[in-house]
Structures are given as structure tokens and as C-alpha cells.
Design a protein around this motif. Sequence first.
Motif: not given
Length: 401
Positions: A259-260, A262-264, A266-267, A287, A321
Amino acid sequence: MPTFSQRVSKSFLYVATFANRQAVVVDAVLSLDQDDLNEKLIGVKKITGGALQDSLFINGVAFKKTFSYAGFEQQPKIFKNPKIVCLNVELELKAEKDNAEVRVDQVSEYQAIVDAEWQIIYNKMEALFKTGAKVVLSKLPIGDLATQYFADRDIFCAGRVSADDLERVCQATGASTQSTCSDIQESHLGTCGLFEERQIGGERFNLFSDCPEAKTCTLVLRGGAEQFIAEVERSLHDAIMIVKRALRNKTIVAGGGATEMEISGYLHQFADKNVPHKQQAVVKAFAKALEIIPRQLCDNAGFDATDILNRLRVEHRKGNTWAGVDFDHEGVRDNMEAFVWEPSLVKVNAIQAAVEAACLILSVDETIKNEESQQPGAGPPMPRGAPQRALRGRGRGMPRR
């Protein structure tokens, strides 16, 4: 010779193997009342000795053998489908606690008082025998007289049972704790499929299994050292709380840093496309900070963090993802398919708490220090040169070469 990190990873692998083989965490949480999910009803007993694979999951209650008197060994130690009575009654002859004074005129009157005391305890034991119960448990002591009485009638008894263990017995067997022996009904008794006293390691345990009303369970942990068993207990507690949270919140995300990452990713893409000014550095720093989670996971497992993070970035760029750290084969895998899950609420709360803590620290403009309070209890400052003289001492020093 394996490194320290490899040995630690192997120890945690044993924990995971034990948990996967018996599904102890999931079974333990599912055995609770699903409307309450009180994790305190999951008993954990630690026994030093043996291997972790010797640990037991009991769908019921287990507690260590309590203090017993002579005659206890004559009692049967195994029952099938027994009736169980739980008491808060003392079955022991003792001296009065409040310095009671009784004045009599004749010796026969004194003997009548002694006989009345014996008759009272005999009436209690007779009432318990007539209930048909084969297992008698009490929070208070059960003396040698009652122990021998029950042994002669093939009844198992245990006194001084802790309040937590007795409560879990009631939850599992359907019994209710009684404060008197005079009016015990059939509905007050509990039952279980099998009761036995078993030797586990160097201790003897009373086990209640196959309980029809089981809303509790017991985990008996084995290990070679107390520190190792304590670490296993903490790991199991964390897993129990995660499963409990997952049952109350149905949405999940993949763990292992997926999860981390994927968020990184995306940012980073968002900052490159939509943030043209200096704020882009802020977004990219946020990120990059998220990558600390998978990096720390790799460090804890003894993996090459730089190599695995590079591979994770590639996988997430490809659109995978749920790509996260693979602890079994030291690599990268789809943790959603590998059943490495975390409740989404836990992940959201963790990120929110970290952001709020960082904002709080950054909001501090200036700190004020009180120089006098830096060394509490310190005396007045020493004159110049005093420390050197103190080190030289009074005697003749060693000649210089």
C-alpha cells in the motif's frame, strides 16, 4: 554460520508456521462472541520447554493445576461429558477471622458447636454431590476434608482457581458461578465434551475441550526460553487485534509495504504532472517518506532493502498494485494473492497519525531552554584547572617517556 538477522527471521518463520498450520489466530477470534469480541477471553498460558511446534490451541479453557491437599491424587483425572459446577464458596474448616467469642457453661455445648461446624461443611459437600456434578471448581480454597470426600465419590475438585480462568470456564461450559451450595439447579451447571488433567512440559494443566457454549479459547505456548515465548505472545496479540479489526471492518488492503509503495508511486506521478512550483518537493518528500515502511520491513528480515525497493518501484510502475515484500523467498510478490492482508482502517489511521505528528513537530517555531535545569542537583561550577588537578591526584605520577 547464519547471521543474527537470519536466525531471527527463522524464529519468526516458526511463529508463522505454527499460526498457519493451526490457524490459531483466526480460530481464537472466531471462538469469541462475535457481538463483543472481547480478546481478554483468549487465555494465553506460557510453558518453558519444548519447541514452538508443540504449542496447543484448545477450543475451551486450560489453566495450571492449583494447590491441592492429600487425597487429590485419588480423584479421577479424565471425564467425558461431565457436569461442571463453579463456586465462590470456601469448603474448608478454618479459624474465625474476626476473633469471635462464644461462652459456654458445659463441655457438651462446646462439642455441639464443633459438630455444627462440621455438619455445615458436610451439608455443602452433600448438596454438591446430589447435583450430579463430576467437576467442582471454586475461587476459594477447597480443604483436605472436601478433597478426600470428593475423591471417595469419584469427583474432581480444584480450589483457588483464578477469577479470570473461572470466568472463561463459565463462558465455555455454560455454567454460572454460585455463591451458595443449597439451591443449585440443573441450569446452573455447565458441561464439556472432554475434561482431563494433562502433563504439558513441567506443569500439569486442567483442560476443558469440546465445549458446546465455547465463547473462549486457550493458547498454550511452548518455547526454549522465557524471552522467546514472551515475544511470541506479543506477536500473537498483534495478530489477534488485527483479525478482530478485520472482522469489524470488512475492507482490506495488501500488507508487506504494498500500500505504501502504491501511494508513493501515485504521489510521484501526481507531483510531476500537476505541481509545477516548489510544492512539488514537498509532495515528493512525502512520497519518499512512505517508502520507509517496506525498507524497514526488509531490514528487519535481513534482506537487501535497496534491491527490493527498486524491484517494487518497477512492479508498481507496471500496474501491479499489490506488489509487496516476499518474506518467504526474499523477493517481491502479489501480497493480495498471498493472503498478506491488513484492515484498511488500520492503514488509514496509521498514515493520519504520522501526518498529524509531523505537522505538530513542524508547527514548533522555537524552543526555550532553562540552562539551570539542564543538570539538576549539580553544585556550583568548578574553578578553571580544577578538573585537571583532580585527575592528576596527589601522588607522584608515572614518568613520561
